[in-house]
Design an enzyme around this catalytic site. Structure first.
Site, PDB file in Angstrom:
ATOM      1  N   TYR A 171     -13.276  -4.317  10.953  1.00 47.75           N
ATOM      2  CA  TYR A 171     -12.409  -3.059  10.570  1.00 47.75           C
ATOM      3  C   TYR A 171     -11.066  -3.696  12.524  1.00 47.75           C
ATOM      4  O   TYR A 171      -9.667  -3.431  12.433  1.00 47.75           O
ATOM      5  CB  TYR A 171     -12.320  -2.015  10.287  1.00 47.75           C
ATOM      6  CG  TYR A 171     -10.884  -0.787  10.374  1.00 47.75           C
ATOM      7  CD1 TYR A 171      -9.238  -1.087   9.242  1.00 47.75           C
ATOM      8  CD2 TYR A 171     -10.679  -0.379  11.697  1.00 47.75           C
ATOM      9  CE1 TYR A 171      -8.966  -0.459   9.260  1.00 47.75           C
ATOM     10  CE2 TYR A 171      -9.160   0.425  11.191  1.00 47.75           C
ATOM     11  CZ  TYR A 171      -8.353   0.446  10.494  1.00 47.75           C
ATOM     12  OH  TYR A 171      -7.235   0.724  10.715  1.00 47.75           O
ATOM     13  N   GLY A 230       0.835  -1.288   0.300  1.00 46.82           N
ATOM     14  CA  GLY A 230       0.063  -0.173  -0.348  1.00 46.82           C
ATOM     15  C   GLY A 230       0.807   1.049  -0.234  1.00 46.82           C
ATOM     16  O   GLY A 230       0.918   2.299   0.596  1.00 46.82           O
ATOM     17  N   SER A 258      -3.776   0.206  14.048  1.00 46.63           N
ATOM     18  CA  SER A 258      -4.283   1.154  14.444  1.00 46.63           C
ATOM     19  C   SER A 258      -4.913   1.767  15.922  1.00 46.63           C
ATOM     20  O   SER A 258      -5.076   0.159  16.288  1.00 46.63           O
ATOM     21  CB  SER A 258      -5.829   0.598  13.826  1.00 46.63           C
ATOM     22  OG  SER A 258      -6.561   1.978  13.728  1.00 46.63           O
TER      23      SER A 258
END
Length: 264
Positions: free
Chosen positions: A157, A21, A143
């Site tokens: 997520y 990414g 995260s």
């Protein structure tokens, strides 16, 4: 014993780095930081960028699939032969708003493939190359939502990122004795171009970009430093953790969120 370190501006000369990414946002900033210090950086994305400086240093692949990961692993072997640093940055959330009941099996599977299994499969393909040379660094981008989920739209997520952090810790315990350091970085709200696009959409309701930005920060419970983080700041943290300056750091998680998470 005195310890000397390479110049941070040239410390990655001769190093081979993979950033998944790596063409937008945090991934792009991470890739540029390594390249600026002399590394040869291979990046991946699902879409082919229009401004590639060197097409041989890019692999178009969907890492949420087994086939996409295999394509990247083979590209690393063909183009590099070995690998020094892997940054598992790819991930994302496509769950619609509406809380838990709005998330289907497909949303859960998609989140797990993007945010957990992409890293698992890639590590499994590339760790043997690191074992052959007796050293390497793996960094997983997690995260703060692993401990601070937004229940309206990011439950799958957040759960996948929590699993990624757990997996990363396990990997460090197995492979650190074999010369492979494994760490993770957990960003909070980072002001990427994608985040700015989201702010522009929200601004159509709130009236201005600034009010939209504030509304997002408020939804997170506030950011004590008063602003989101910047992709380049994440890049600096990752570059430090991958360097010899962090040679004693493994199995650790570093939060870069401006103080958003309110607990220890």
């Amino acid at each position: 014993m005195a310890i000397t370190y390479a110049n941070p501006l040239t410390e990655y000369e001769g190093k081979k780095v993979l950033v998944t990414g790596g063409t937008k946002g945090m991934g792009e900033a991470i890739a540029k930081r390594f390249a600026s210090a002399g590394a040869t950086v291979l990046t991946t994305a699902r879409s082919m960028p229009t401004d590639l400086a060197d097409p041989n240093l890019f692999v178009q692949a969907d890492l949420s699939t087994k086939e996409g990961v295999e394509k990247v692993v083979q590209a690393v072997k063909d183009r590099f032969g070995s690998i020094d640093i892997v940054v598992n940055n790819v991930g994302g959330n496509n769950t619609p708003p509406g809380g838990f009941l709005a998330a289907s099996d497909e949303h859960w599977i998609e989140s797990l493939n993007w945010n957990l299994l992409a890293a698992v499969r890639l590590d499994r393909g590339l760790i043997p190359l690191m074992l052959e040379q007796g050293k390497g660094v793996i960094i997983h981008i997690s995260s703060i939502q692993r401990v601070l989920p937004l229940i309206e739209s990011t439950i799958p997520y957040a759960a996948a990122k929590a699993a990624l952090s757990n997996y990363s810790k396990s990997l460090s315990k197995e492979f650190s004795p074999k010369g492979i350091r494994v760490n993770r970085v957990s960003p909070g709200f980072i002001q990427t171009t994608a985040a700015d696009a989201m702010m522009e959409n929200i601004a159509q309701v709130t009236g201005s970009f600034e009010s939209a930005l504030q509304s997002v920060m408020d939804a997170l419970g506030g950011i004590p430093i008063g602003r989101p983080g910047y992709p380049e700041e994440v890049g600096e943290l990752v570059a430090f953790l991958a360097s010899d300056r962090a040679a004693s750091i493994t199995g650790a998680e570093y939060v870069i969120d401006g103080g958003t998470v309110p607990t220890l």
